[in-house]
Motif scaffolding. Structure first.
Motif, PDB file in Angstrom:
ATOM      1  N   THR A 103       0.745  -1.176   0.077  1.00 47.98           N
ATOM      2  CA  THR A 103       0.100  -0.150  -0.095  1.00 47.98           C
ATOM      3  C   THR A 103       0.851   1.273  -0.088  1.00 47.98           C
ATOM      4  O   THR A 103       0.150   2.342  -0.073  1.00 47.98           O
ATOM      5  CB  THR A 103      -0.822   0.083   1.142  1.00 47.98           C
ATOM      6  OG1 THR A 103      -0.106   0.121   2.479  1.00 47.98           O
ATOM      7  CG2 THR A 103      -1.954  -1.043   1.285  1.00 47.98           C
ATOM      8  N   SER A 104       2.020   1.237   0.212  1.00 49.55           N
ATOM      9  CA  SER A 104       3.031   2.297   0.386  1.00 49.55           C
ATOM     10  C   SER A 104       4.059   2.435  -0.637  1.00 49.55           C
ATOM     11  O   SER A 104       4.665   3.482  -0.856  1.00 49.55           O
ATOM     12  CB  SER A 104       3.554   2.454   1.847  1.00 49.55           C
ATOM     13  OG  SER A 104       4.186   1.211   2.213  1.00 49.55           O
ATOM     14  N   SER A 105       4.498   1.259  -1.172  1.00 51.66           N
ATOM     15  CA  SER A 105       5.598   1.283  -2.166  1.00 51.66           C
ATOM     16  C   SER A 105       5.051   0.741  -3.374  1.00 51.66           C
ATOM     17  O   SER A 105       4.004   0.063  -3.566  1.00 51.66           O
ATOM     18  CB  SER A 105       6.433   0.337  -1.794  1.00 51.66           C
ATOM     19  OG  SER A 105       7.190   0.695  -0.450  1.00 51.66           O
ATOM     20  N   PRO A 106       5.779   0.892  -4.557  1.00 49.83           N
ATOM     21  CA  PRO A 106       5.307   0.269  -5.889  1.00 49.83           C
ATOM     22  C   PRO A 106       5.103  -1.203  -5.859  1.00 49.83           C
ATOM     23  O   PRO A 106       5.625  -1.924  -5.050  1.00 49.83           O
ATOM     24  CB  PRO A 106       6.597   0.479  -6.772  1.00 49.83           C
ATOM     25  CG  PRO A 106       7.280   1.400  -6.162  1.00 49.83           C
ATOM     26  CD  PRO A 106       7.001   1.520  -4.601  1.00 49.83           C
ATOM     27  N   TYR A 107       3.947  -1.445  -6.466  1.00 47.60           N
ATOM     28  CA  TYR A 107       3.697  -3.031  -6.315  1.00 47.60           C
ATOM     29  C   TYR A 107       3.530  -3.620  -7.902  1.00 47.60           C
ATOM     30  O   TYR A 107       2.719  -2.807  -8.789  1.00 47.60           O
ATOM     31  CB  TYR A 107       2.498  -3.372  -5.689  1.00 47.60           C
ATOM     32  CG  TYR A 107       2.259  -4.832  -5.487  1.00 47.60           C
ATOM     33  CD1 TYR A 107       2.938  -5.381  -4.565  1.00 47.60           C
ATOM     34  CD2 TYR A 107       1.532  -5.570  -6.673  1.00 47.60           C
ATOM     35  CE1 TYR A 107       3.036  -7.003  -4.254  1.00 47.60           C
ATOM     36  CE2 TYR A 107       1.563  -7.067  -6.513  1.00 47.60           C
ATOM     37  CZ  TYR A 107       2.458  -7.703  -5.380  1.00 47.60           C
ATOM     38  OH  TYR A 107       2.285  -8.995  -5.215  1.00 47.60           O
ATOM     39  N   PRO A 108       4.310  -4.431  -8.329  1.00 47.63           N
ATOM     40  CA  PRO A 108       5.291  -5.233  -7.698  1.00 47.63           C
ATOM     41  C   PRO A 108       6.505  -4.619  -7.562  1.00 47.63           C
ATOM     42  O   PRO A 108       6.783  -3.567  -8.073  1.00 47.63           O
ATOM     43  CB  PRO A 108       5.301  -6.625  -8.762  1.00 47.63           C
ATOM     44  CG  PRO A 108       4.887  -6.050 -10.051  1.00 47.63           C
ATOM     45  CD  PRO A 108       3.797  -5.069  -9.778  1.00 47.63           C
ATOM     46  N   ASN A 141       8.113   1.974 -11.821  1.00 41.60           N
ATOM     47  CA  ASN A 141       7.021   2.677 -12.359  1.00 41.60           C
ATOM     48  C   ASN A 141       5.571   2.295 -12.134  1.00 41.60           C
ATOM     49  O   ASN A 141       4.571   3.044 -12.242  1.00 41.60           O
ATOM     50  CB  ASN A 141       7.196   2.849 -14.038  1.00 41.60           C
ATOM     51  CG  ASN A 141       6.881   1.432 -14.653  1.00 41.60           C
ATOM     52  OD1 ASN A 141       6.969   0.311 -13.982  1.00 41.60           O
ATOM     53  ND2 ASN A 141       6.686   1.561 -15.917  1.00 41.60           N
ATOM     54  N   ALA A 142       5.561   1.301 -11.223  1.00 47.56           N
ATOM     55  CA  ALA A 142       4.274   0.714 -10.786  1.00 47.56           C
ATOM     56  C   ALA A 142       3.838   1.378  -9.638  1.00 47.56           C
ATOM     57  O   ALA A 142       4.349   2.186  -8.836  1.00 47.56           O
ATOM     58  CB  ALA A 142       4.520  -0.835 -10.211  1.00 47.56           C
ATOM     59  N   ARG A 143       2.573   1.805  -9.370  1.00 46.53           N
ATOM     60  CA  ARG A 143       1.907   2.546  -8.404  1.00 46.53           C
ATOM     61  C   ARG A 143       1.504   1.444  -7.294  1.00 46.53           C
ATOM     62  O   ARG A 143       1.457   0.230  -7.409  1.00 46.53           O
ATOM     63  CB  ARG A 143       0.369   2.957  -8.745  1.00 46.53           C
ATOM     64  CG  ARG A 143       0.595   3.927  -9.993  1.00 46.53           C
ATOM     65  CD  ARG A 143      -0.454   4.551 -10.566  1.00 46.53           C
ATOM     66  NE  ARG A 143      -1.938   3.482 -10.380  1.00 46.53           N
ATOM     67  CZ  ARG A 143      -2.029   2.660 -11.627  1.00 46.53           C
ATOM     68  NH1 ARG A 143      -1.433   2.829 -12.616  1.00 46.53           N
ATOM     69  NH2 ARG A 143      -3.173   2.187 -11.584  1.00 46.53           N
ATOM     70  N   PRO A 144       1.689   2.019  -6.154  1.00 47.96           N
ATOM     71  CA  PRO A 144       1.170   1.032  -4.725  1.00 47.96           C
ATOM     72  C   PRO A 144      -0.441   0.713  -5.095  1.00 47.96           C
ATOM     73  O   PRO A 144      -1.064   1.165  -5.759  1.00 47.96           O
ATOM     74  CB  PRO A 144       1.224   2.008  -3.688  1.00 47.96           C
ATOM     75  CG  PRO A 144       2.079   3.278  -4.006  1.00 47.96           C
ATOM     76  CD  PRO A 144       1.816   3.219  -5.589  1.00 47.96           C
ATOM     77  N   LEU A 145      -0.742  -0.387  -4.468  1.00 44.35           N
ATOM     78  CA  LEU A 145      -2.033  -1.088  -4.543  1.00 44.35           C
ATOM     79  C   LEU A 145      -2.821  -0.130  -3.607  1.00 44.35           C
ATOM     80  O   LEU A 145      -2.505   0.273  -2.687  1.00 44.35           O
ATOM     81  CB  LEU A 145      -1.888  -2.493  -4.158  1.00 44.35           C
ATOM     82  CG  LEU A 145      -1.623  -3.404  -4.997  1.00 44.35           C
ATOM     83  CD1 LEU A 145      -1.392  -4.989  -4.697  1.00 44.35           C
ATOM     84  CD2 LEU A 145      -1.940  -3.402  -6.507  1.00 44.35           C
ATOM     85  N   LYS A 146      -4.206  -0.038  -3.801  1.00 43.71           N
ATOM     86  CA  LYS A 146      -5.197   0.637  -3.113  1.00 43.71           C
ATOM     87  C   LYS A 146      -6.109  -0.653  -2.309  1.00 43.71           C
ATOM     88  O   LYS A 146      -6.866  -1.328  -3.207  1.00 43.71           O
ATOM     89  CB  LYS A 146      -5.838   1.679  -3.948  1.00 43.71           C
ATOM     90  CG  LYS A 146      -5.010   2.670  -4.295  1.00 43.71           C
ATOM     91  CD  LYS A 146      -5.801   3.831  -4.988  1.00 43.71           C
ATOM     92  CE  LYS A 146      -4.961   5.123  -5.547  1.00 43.71           C
ATOM     93  NZ  LYS A 146      -5.750   6.011  -6.175  1.00 43.71           N
ATOM     94  N   PHE A 147      -5.982  -0.499  -1.171  1.00 43.95           N
ATOM     95  CA  PHE A 147      -7.016  -1.390  -0.534  1.00 43.95           C
ATOM     96  C   PHE A 147      -6.862  -1.000   1.116  1.00 43.95           C
ATOM     97  O   PHE A 147      -6.184  -0.243   1.524  1.00 43.95           O
ATOM     98  CB  PHE A 147      -6.693  -2.904  -0.499  1.00 43.95           C
ATOM     99  CG  PHE A 147      -5.555  -3.425  -0.105  1.00 43.95           C
ATOM    100  CD1 PHE A 147      -4.996  -3.669   1.187  1.00 43.95           C
ATOM    101  CD2 PHE A 147      -4.225  -3.615  -0.932  1.00 43.95           C
ATOM    102  CE1 PHE A 147      -3.881  -4.241   1.884  1.00 43.95           C
ATOM    103  CE2 PHE A 147      -3.060  -3.806  -0.634  1.00 43.95           C
ATOM    104  CZ  PHE A 147      -2.815  -4.234   0.835  1.00 43.95           C
ATOM    105  N   ASN A 148      -8.259  -1.208   1.729  1.00 43.22           N
ATOM    106  CA  ASN A 148      -8.327  -0.592   3.233  1.00 43.22           C
ATOM    107  C   ASN A 148      -7.704  -2.269   3.981  1.00 43.22           C
ATOM    108  O   ASN A 148      -8.178  -3.111   3.685  1.00 43.22           O
ATOM    109  CB  ASN A 148      -9.685  -0.383   3.632  1.00 43.22           C
ATOM    110  CG  ASN A 148     -10.298   0.809   2.828  1.00 43.22           C
ATOM    111  OD1 ASN A 148      -9.503   1.762   2.548  1.00 43.22           O
ATOM    112  ND2 ASN A 148     -11.470   0.885   2.399  1.00 43.22           N
TER     113      ASN A 148
END
Length: 170
Positions: free
Chosen positions: A34-39, A44-51
């Motif tokens: 949730t706080s770093s690029p994923y994978p 250039n990947a964005r972090p994932l968004k989830f609660n």
């Protein structure tokens, strides 16, 4: 036209036992996603968004256990009970866990066992409530849940409930 209203942020819970190394590893992976690029290897990947809901040293309720059992992948080994929703799938092999004849056979019994003997449960239990996926006792299993979220984010998996107008308005 209003498809943005249908999208929701996935709800993920981790039933976490701080004394369990696999649980600590899984929690670190979820927080990192949730706080770093994923994978992680793709800059250039964005972090994932989830609660993310962290339930530390708190076992699931009987109702949650029943739901989690339906979300777990099918049993892989022949020594698992024939019922894929059997509560034994959440019991650990720790020496303090009850032996086969003494194991609980209901969600209520498993919840009581987890409260009285936390070592008897396979930690962590990770649940993606939105997409109906769960893993138990396996820090590597969190990768499957995160990869599913990445595929959804990147459009590799389409929304199941794509509502298109039918009849009069189509």
């Amino acid at each position: 036209m209003f498809s943005a209203f249908k999208k929701s942020i996935p709800q993920i819970s981790i039933f976490h036992n701080s004394s369990s190394p696999p649980s600590a590893k899984a929690l670190a992976a979820l927080r990192s996603a949730t706080s770093s690029p994923y994978p992680p290897g793709k800059s250039n990947a964005r972090p994932l968004k989830f609660n993310l809901e962290v339930l530390e040293n708190t076992p699931p309720t009987p109702d949650q256990i029943r739901t989690i059992l339906t979300y777990l992948p099918p049993a892989r080994s022949a020594d698992d009970p024939s019922d894929p929703h059997h509560v034994a799938r959440l019991i650990s092999t720790h020496p303090s866990a009850p032996s086969l004849p003494d194991r609980p056979s209901s969600a209520e019994g498993l919840s009581r066992l987890a409260q009285s003997n936390p070592h008897a449960v396979r930690w962590p239990i990770i649940v993606d409530w939105t997409n109906g996926k769960a893993v138990a006792g396996d820090s590597e299993g969190v990768k499957d849940i995160l990869e599913h979220l990445r595929k959804r984010r990147d459009g590799e998996i389409k929304e199941e409930a794509d509502h298109k107008p039918t009849g009069w308005f189509s």
